[in-house]
Write an enzyme that holds these catalytic residues in place. Structure first.
Site, mmCIF file in Angstrom:
data_model
loop_
_atom_site.group_PDB
_atom_site.id
_atom_site.type_symbol
_atom_site.label_atom_id
_atom_site.label_comp_id
_atom_site.label_asym_id
_atom_site.label_seq_id
_atom_site.Cartn_x
_atom_site.Cartn_y
_atom_site.Cartn_z
ATOM 1 N N ASN A 259 0.832 -1.206 0.000
ATOM 2 C CA ASN A 259 0.000 0.000 0.000
ATOM 3 C C ASN A 259 0.868 1.258 0.000
ATOM 4 O O ASN A 259 1.907 1.306 0.663
ATOM 5 C CB ASN A 259 -1.007 0.006 1.163
ATOM 6 N N GLU B 136 -2.958 -4.676 -3.084
ATOM 7 C CA GLU B 136 -3.466 -5.586 -4.107
ATOM 8 C C GLU B 136 -3.488 -4.914 -5.477
ATOM 9 O O GLU B 136 -3.153 -5.513 -6.496
ATOM 10 C CB GLU B 136 -4.902 -6.038 -3.767
HETATM 11 N N1 THU Z 1 -5.241 -1.512 2.510
HETATM 12 C C1 THU Z 1 -4.695 -2.344 1.580
HETATM 13 O O1 THU Z 1 -3.565 -2.142 1.110
HETATM 14 N N2 THU Z 1 -5.452 -3.388 1.163
HETATM 15 C C2 THU Z 1 -6.708 -3.685 1.612
HETATM 16 O O2 THU Z 1 -7.335 -4.607 1.123
HETATM 17 C C3 THU Z 1 -7.271 -2.923 2.721
HETATM 18 C C4 THU Z 1 -6.559 -1.673 3.098
HETATM 19 C C5 THU Z 1 -4.444 -0.345 2.953
HETATM 20 C C6 THU Z 1 -4.964 0.985 2.510
HETATM 21 C C7 THU Z 1 -4.427 1.907 3.576
HETATM 22 O O3 THU Z 1 -3.124 2.320 3.213
HETATM 23 C C8 THU Z 1 -4.334 1.035 4.817
HETATM 24 O O4 THU Z 1 -4.422 -0.301 4.362
HETATM 25 C C9 THU Z 1 -5.444 1.293 5.844
HETATM 26 O O5 THU Z 1 -6.681 1.239 5.255
#
Ligand code: THU
Length: 136
Positions: free
Chosen positions: A44, A57
């Site tokens: 992320n 993802e």
């Molecule tokens: N996040 C992801 O990378 N994937 C997910 O499926 C859920 C949330 C990240 C986005 C953000 O940077 C952090 O997790 C908190 O929501």
């Protein structure tokens, strides 16, 4: 020889270390396996303006699609408090489910792991009755 689920999870954990998450403090890593056996990873990447944040993802999927891949077999996802081991598996957000469905069938294996548990689902489990090109 095809990579095992355990190896795919290890690659997701490695990718998670490159997360940029100063705002949520929640780091996520993903490792996407193509049917040809290649793996593309992502983490992320957050933004001070919050909305442009991209999930692990989608970083993995877009990197793979841009490399010319269109056919996927599995994705491993790990996440948790930044700097700590993943405490419990969590399911991917709705936007990521929808974006994965653009390039994968209901049979895409979704492996969600923590340090002690692994939950293996399919995209069909996570996005029943989703909207897609077959409905247009
Ligand atoms: N996040 C992801 O990378 N994937 C997910 O499926 C859920 C949330 C990240 C986005 C953000 O940077 C952090 O997790 C908190 O929501």
């Amino acid at each position: 020889m095809k990579i095992s689920d355990k190896e795919l999870i290890a690659l997701a954990n490695e990718a998670r270390e490159r997360s940029y998450c100063p705002y949520s403090g929640f780091s996520v890593g993903a490792a996407l396996l193509t049917r040809g056996g290649k793996v593309y990873t992502g983490a992320n990447i957050e933004n001070a303006s919050f909305t442009p944040t991209v999930c692990a993802e989608r970083v993995a999927l877009f990197t793979a699609v841009h490399a010319g891949e269109r056919d996927f077999e599995a994705i491993a996802i790990v996440g948790g408090k930044c700097g700590e081991a993943a405490k419990s598996p969590f399911t991917p957000c709705g936007v990521c489910r929808q974006v994965l469905s653009e390039f994968s069938g209901k049979d895409l294996k979704v492996i969600i792991a923590s340090e002690s548990d692994t939950l293996t689902l399919t995209l069909g489990d996570l996005l029943p009755h989703g909207f897609g090109k077959d409905l247009m």
